[in-house]
Design a protein around this motif. Sequence first.
Motif, short mmCIF file in Angstrom:
data_model
loop_
_atom_site.label_atom_id
_atom_site.label_comp_id
_atom_site.label_asym_id
_atom_site.label_seq_id
_atom_site.Cartn_x
_atom_site.Cartn_y
_atom_site.Cartn_z
N LEU A 88 0.51 -1.32 0.49
CA LEU A 88 0.05 -0.04 0.15
C LEU A 88 0.66 1.29 0.35
O LEU A 88 0.70 2.15 -0.31
CB LEU A 88 -1.05 0.04 1.03
N PHE A 89 2.07 1.28 0.18
CA PHE A 89 3.25 2.24 0.88
C PHE A 89 3.80 1.86 -0.20
O PHE A 89 4.32 3.56 -0.60
CB PHE A 89 3.63 2.57 2.02
N ASN A 90 3.87 1.43 -1.46
CA ASN A 90 5.17 1.02 -2.51
C ASN A 90 4.58 2.20 -3.17
O ASN A 90 3.77 0.77 -4.31
CB ASN A 90 5.43 -0.35 -2.19
N LYS A 91 5.13 3.28 -3.91
CA LYS A 91 4.05 3.21 -5.12
C LYS A 91 5.10 2.65 -6.46
O LYS A 91 3.76 2.39 -7.32
CB LYS A 91 4.51 5.01 -5.51
N SER A 92 5.85 1.66 -6.37
CA SER A 92 6.12 0.54 -7.56
C SER A 92 5.58 -0.32 -7.11
O SER A 92 5.43 -1.25 -8.52
CB SER A 92 7.50 0.81 -8.10
#
Length: 160
Positions: A88-92
């Motif tokens: 959820l916090f990792n844009k990639s």
Amino acid sequence: MAKQKINSKNKGSTAERELCKILNTRFPEHSFKRVPSSGALFGGKNSKFANGIDETITNALVGDIIVPLNFVFSVESKSYKEISFWDLFNKSSDLHQWFEQAEGDAEFSKRKPMIVAKFNNKQRICFLKDKLEGYVFEHMGWYCYWLSEILNQEDNFFLE
């Protein structure tokens, strides 16, 4: 004993066939089928290949599932071993790539995006941009539901 390597393409195709069976059971008067090449014909980055091809055909071959003409969603099917809370916090992360792909395919086909995800030994979840009662969580404008709960919606939620 050595672990058997999983063929991810076969796993994804199986999940797509299972999802079609679920949708065909829910909507017996309609037909849902896998898109040949899993949306690779005109979905995602291949939308540029749709130039000059009839819009009815290109709209049918976007996403992972061929949906009825009056179905309001473009459907992406995902099948993975697991997902991490930290995605959820990792844009990639794959999750964010799913959101981007589903939004692009939905825009191209003039439908709303729907992602149905299957994780090993878990029930399917569904991500929508629609906020309905009973969502599990919201992330970046996407609402997560149990697919079984979404399929309890009235037909007019899915069909024009």
